[in-house]
Design a protein around this motif. Sequence first.
Motif, PDB file in Angstrom:
ATOM      1  N   VAL A   1      52.194  46.475  17.446  1.00  0.00           N
ATOM      2  CA  VAL A   1      51.265  47.318  18.194  1.00  0.00           C
ATOM      3  C   VAL A   1      51.940  48.656  18.511  1.00  0.00           C
ATOM      4  CG1 VAL A   1      49.871  47.518  20.289  1.00  0.00           C
ATOM      5  CG2 VAL A   1      50.169  45.277  19.186  1.00  0.00           C
ATOM      6  N   PHE A   2      51.205  49.739  18.267  1.00  0.00           N
ATOM      7  CA  PHE A   2      51.662  51.100  18.571  1.00  0.00           C
ATOM      8  C   PHE A   2      50.729  51.642  19.649  1.00  0.00           C
ATOM      9  CE2 PHE A   2      54.639  52.113  15.020  1.00  0.00           C
ATOM     10  CZ  PHE A   2      54.566  50.889  14.363  1.00  0.00           C
ATOM     11  N   VAL A   3      51.198  51.651  20.896  1.00  0.00           N
ATOM     12  CA  VAL A   3      50.350  52.109  21.994  1.00  0.00           C
ATOM     13  C   VAL A   3      50.265  53.630  21.963  1.00  0.00           C
ATOM     14  CG1 VAL A   3      50.069  52.210  24.492  1.00  0.00           C
ATOM     15  CG2 VAL A   3      50.972  50.129  23.428  1.00  0.00           C
ATOM     16  N   ASP A   4      49.029  54.132  22.021  1.00  0.00           N
ATOM     17  CA  ASP A   4      48.783  55.578  22.073  1.00  0.00           C
ATOM     18  C   ASP A   4      48.210  55.909  23.445  1.00  0.00           C
ATOM     19  OD1 ASP A   4      47.722  58.162  21.913  1.00  0.00           O
ATOM     20  OD2 ASP A   4      47.089  57.941  19.827  1.00  0.00           O
ATOM     21  N   PRO A   5      49.015  56.557  24.308  1.00  0.00           N
ATOM     22  CA  PRO A   5      48.537  56.820  25.671  1.00  0.00           C
ATOM     23  C   PRO A   5      47.412  57.828  25.732  1.00  0.00           C
ATOM     24  CG  PRO A   5      50.788  57.631  25.402  1.00  0.00           C
ATOM     25  CD  PRO A   5      50.368  57.067  24.075  1.00  0.00           C
ATOM     26  N   LEU A   6      47.090  58.461  24.634  1.00  0.00           N
ATOM     27  CA  LEU A   6      46.043  59.480  24.508  1.00  0.00           C
ATOM     28  C   LEU A   6      46.399  60.737  25.290  1.00  0.00           C
ATOM     29  CD1 LEU A   6      42.745  57.436  24.448  1.00  0.00           C
ATOM     30  CD2 LEU A   6      43.814  58.677  22.571  1.00  0.00           C
ATOM     31  N   VAL A   7      46.738  61.737  24.537  1.00  0.00           N
ATOM     32  CA  VAL A   7      47.203  62.987  25.109  1.00  0.00           C
ATOM     33  C   VAL A   7      46.008  63.860  25.466  1.00  0.00           C
ATOM     34  CG1 VAL A   7      48.589  65.024  24.642  1.00  0.00           C
ATOM     35  CG2 VAL A   7      49.260  62.813  23.701  1.00  0.00           C
ATOM     36  N   MET A   8      45.967  64.319  26.707  1.00  0.00           N
ATOM     37  CA  MET A   8      44.864  65.161  27.163  1.00  0.00           C
ATOM     38  C   MET A   8      45.289  66.624  27.143  1.00  0.00           C
ATOM     39  SD  MET A   8      42.838  62.697  27.636  1.00  0.00           S
ATOM     40  CE  MET A   8      41.462  63.335  28.569  1.00  0.00           C
ATOM     41  N   THR A   9      44.322  67.492  27.421  1.00  0.00           N
ATOM     42  CA  THR A   9      44.552  68.930  27.316  1.00  0.00           C
ATOM     43  C   THR A   9      45.172  69.485  28.595  1.00  0.00           C
ATOM     44  OG1 THR A   9      42.673  69.036  25.835  1.00  0.00           O
ATOM     45  CG2 THR A   9      43.375  71.114  26.826  1.00  0.00           C
ATOM     46  N   ILE A  10      46.336  70.084  28.455  1.00  0.00           N
ATOM     47  CA  ILE A  10      47.071  70.579  29.624  1.00  0.00           C
ATOM     48  C   ILE A  10      46.331  71.756  30.278  1.00  0.00           C
ATOM     49  CG2 ILE A  10      48.605  72.305  28.548  1.00  0.00           C
ATOM     50  CD1 ILE A  10      50.110  69.580  30.639  1.00  0.00           C
ATOM     51  N   ALA A  11      45.579  72.513  29.464  1.00  0.00           N
ATOM     52  CA  ALA A  11      44.883  73.694  29.985  1.00  0.00           C
ATOM     53  C   ALA A  11      43.820  73.318  31.015  1.00  0.00           C
ATOM     54  CB  ALA A  11      44.258  74.489  28.841  1.00  0.00           C
ATOM     55  N   THR A  12      43.259  72.110  30.888  1.00  0.00           N
ATOM     56  CA  THR A  12      42.210  71.722  31.831  1.00  0.00           C
ATOM     57  C   THR A  12      42.722  70.751  32.887  1.00  0.00           C
ATOM     58  OG1 THR A  12      41.498  70.032  30.264  1.00  0.00           O
ATOM     59  CG2 THR A  12      40.292  72.097  30.241  1.00  0.00           C
TER      60      THR A  12
ATOM     61  N   THR B   1      46.649  70.139  34.513  1.00  0.00           N
ATOM     62  CA  THR B   1      48.096  70.378  34.395  1.00  0.00           C
ATOM     63  C   THR B   1      48.918  69.122  34.670  1.00  0.00           C
ATOM     64  OG1 THR B   1      48.073  71.319  36.623  1.00  0.00           O
ATOM     65  CG2 THR B   1      48.072  72.865  34.777  1.00  0.00           C
ATOM     66  N   GLU B   2      48.274  68.033  35.111  1.00  0.00           N
ATOM     67  CA  GLU B   2      48.981  66.756  35.273  1.00  0.00           C
ATOM     68  C   GLU B   2      49.021  65.953  33.965  1.00  0.00           C
ATOM     69  OE1 GLU B   2      50.618  65.451  38.070  1.00  0.00           O
ATOM     70  OE2 GLU B   2      50.357  67.579  38.530  1.00  0.00           O
ATOM     71  N   ALA B   3      48.320  66.460  32.927  1.00  0.00           N
ATOM     72  CA  ALA B   3      48.141  65.656  31.711  1.00  0.00           C
ATOM     73  C   ALA B   3      49.469  65.268  31.066  1.00  0.00           C
ATOM     74  CB  ALA B   3      47.261  66.405  30.712  1.00  0.00           C
ATOM     75  N   GLY B   4      50.433  66.182  31.079  1.00  0.00           N
ATOM     76  CA  GLY B   4      51.737  65.881  30.488  1.00  0.00           C
ATOM     77  C   GLY B   4      52.432  64.774  31.269  1.00  0.00           C
ATOM     78  N   ARG B   5      52.560  64.981  32.564  1.00  0.00           N
ATOM     79  CA  ARG B   5      53.206  63.991  33.447  1.00  0.00           C
ATOM     80  C   ARG B   5      52.588  62.605  33.267  1.00  0.00           C
ATOM     81  NH1 ARG B   5      57.505  65.190  35.419  1.00  0.00           N
ATOM     82  NH2 ARG B   5      57.816  63.127  34.541  1.00  0.00           N
ATOM     83  N   THR B   6      51.251  62.568  33.284  1.00  0.00           N
ATOM     84  CA  THR B   6      50.570  61.273  33.169  1.00  0.00           C
ATOM     85  C   THR B   6      50.961  60.579  31.868  1.00  0.00           C
ATOM     86  OG1 THR B   6      48.726  62.147  34.438  1.00  0.00           O
ATOM     87  CG2 THR B   6      48.304  60.150  33.181  1.00  0.00           C
ATOM     88  N   THR B   7      51.027  61.354  30.780  1.00  0.00           N
ATOM     89  CA  THR B   7      51.403  60.761  29.494  1.00  0.00           C
ATOM     90  C   THR B   7      52.831  60.218  29.542  1.00  0.00           C
ATOM     91  OG1 THR B   7      49.981  62.352  28.377  1.00  0.00           O
ATOM     92  CG2 THR B   7      51.578  61.191  27.016  1.00  0.00           C
ATOM     93  N   PHE B   8      53.767  61.015  30.045  1.00  0.00           N
ATOM     94  CA  PHE B   8      55.174  60.581  30.051  1.00  0.00           C
ATOM     95  C   PHE B   8      55.368  59.384  30.981  1.00  0.00           C
ATOM     96  CE2 PHE B   8      55.617  65.386  29.518  1.00  0.00           C
ATOM     97  CZ  PHE B   8      55.457  65.298  28.154  1.00  0.00           C
TER      98      PHE B   8
ATOM     99  N   PRO C   1      41.258  56.310  31.311  1.00  0.00           N
ATOM    100  CA  PRO C   1      41.595  56.269  32.735  1.00  0.00           C
ATOM    101  C   PRO C   1      42.426  57.486  33.151  1.00  0.00           C
ATOM    102  CG  PRO C   1      42.245  54.226  31.621  1.00  0.00           C
ATOM    103  CD  PRO C   1      41.860  55.197  30.560  1.00  0.00           C
ATOM    104  N   ALA C   2      42.235  57.936  34.390  1.00  0.00           N
ATOM    105  CA  ALA C   2      42.876  59.173  34.846  1.00  0.00           C
ATOM    106  C   ALA C   2      44.341  58.968  35.223  1.00  0.00           C
ATOM    107  CB  ALA C   2      42.095  59.732  36.036  1.00  0.00           C
ATOM    108  N   THR C   3      44.677  57.825  35.767  1.00  0.00           N
ATOM    109  CA  THR C   3      46.024  57.655  36.319  1.00  0.00           C
ATOM    110  C   THR C   3      46.879  56.747  35.439  1.00  0.00           C
ATOM    111  OG1 THR C   3      45.447  55.674  37.580  1.00  0.00           O
ATOM    112  CG2 THR C   3      45.077  57.811  38.661  1.00  0.00           C
ATOM    113  N   THR C   4      48.189  56.830  35.649  1.00  0.00           N
ATOM    114  CA  THR C   4      49.118  55.959  34.931  1.00  0.00           C
ATOM    115  C   THR C   4      48.786  54.489  35.207  1.00  0.00           C
ATOM    116  OG1 THR C   4      50.836  57.632  35.069  1.00  0.00           O
ATOM    117  CG2 THR C   4      51.569  55.386  34.659  1.00  0.00           C
ATOM    118  N   GLU C   5      48.546  54.159  36.464  1.00  0.00           N
ATOM    119  CA  GLU C   5      48.299  52.757  36.847  1.00  0.00           C
ATOM    120  C   GLU C   5      47.092  52.194  36.099  1.00  0.00           C
ATOM    121  OE1 GLU C   5      48.918  55.248  39.084  1.00  0.00           O
ATOM    122  OE2 GLU C   5      50.984  54.535  39.345  1.00  0.00           O
ATOM    123  N   THR C   6      45.999  52.963  36.070  1.00  0.00           N
ATOM    124  CA  THR C   6      44.795  52.435  35.427  1.00  0.00           C
ATOM    125  C   THR C   6      44.963  52.386  33.899  1.00  0.00           C
ATOM    126  OG1 THR C   6      43.862  54.642  35.785  1.00  0.00           O
ATOM    127  CG2 THR C   6      43.066  52.886  37.212  1.00  0.00           C
TER     128      THR C   6
END
Length: 267
Positions: A157-168, A170-177, A130-135
């Motif tokens: 349970v160890f939740v892994d939010p799945l880290v995406m590539t910041i180069a493609t 730039t919201e990927a970091g924010r979404t993860t945190f 999912p693209a957003t934090t909510e989803t």
Amino acid sequence: MKIIGEKINGTRKLVAKAIAERDVAFIQNLAKKQVEGGASWLDVNAGTHPDREADDLVWLIGLVQEVTDVPLCLDSANPAALRVAMQHVKKTPMINSISGEQSRLRDILPIVAENGCEVIALCMDDKGIPATTETRIEVIRQVFEETRRAGVPDDKVFVDPLVMTIATNTEAGRTTFDTMRAIRAQFPQTHISCGLSNVSFGLPVRGLINRTFLVLALDAGMDTAIIDPNDRELQAAMRATDLLLGRDKHCLGYTRAYRAGLLENKA
Ligand code: THG
């Protein structure tokens, strides 16, 4: 923070070669080094040949257990290989991973529940990541419904939010945190983990991005990560962050790591 050592991974060229050639010393050296570097679990991934995965995984498990006592993190999406592997582990392993995907909930969650395993739960389902934090939270909420129904307590349970590539993106970091903070707030008993290397894909000086990401993720509530425990700069950033966030009682972890020579580059 606890470390899941990432290096015994058959998708890496040198490990794939060592598995194919049955190079015992190469694999056992990776295992010993990672435990010396402070790994609490060793991720073991035999690669993705469906016809060979179970045999290769059993071979790896046997070798690693000859030289270390830490529990394994069985990195496979193949329920048949995982079931065979369960017959060979000395300690109850972590399973990497389940997700909101129906096939994984149907075929892998029962292995976790029957054996009392810890388990990594990826923030994705049959529709993808999912693209957003909510989803993402919505997907993970559904996963927790299933793990709880199966009798797996939230603290396994160890939740892994799945880290995406910041180069493609730039919201990927924010979404993860943001996702990590929301998970910490809504599921206080759970652990949060992730792999780092995706975040820096395609950019120069990846180590700098990875360790800065690690610091921010620790502040957002992450308590475990799949990393290279022998990366000194990463190790140092992790120890200092735990210390500064008040997660290192009496500064013991930091001072021990210092005395073990883990914090500074050798001259
Ligand atoms: N989440 C979960 N499991 C995972 C990942 C994750 N398992 C696999 C992966 N991601 C984490 N493991 C590794 C293992 C090795 C390397 C990176 C991640 C690695 N990478 C080298 C690099 O980045 O420079 C290149 C590969 C090589 O050495 O051949 O070593 O996110 N649950």
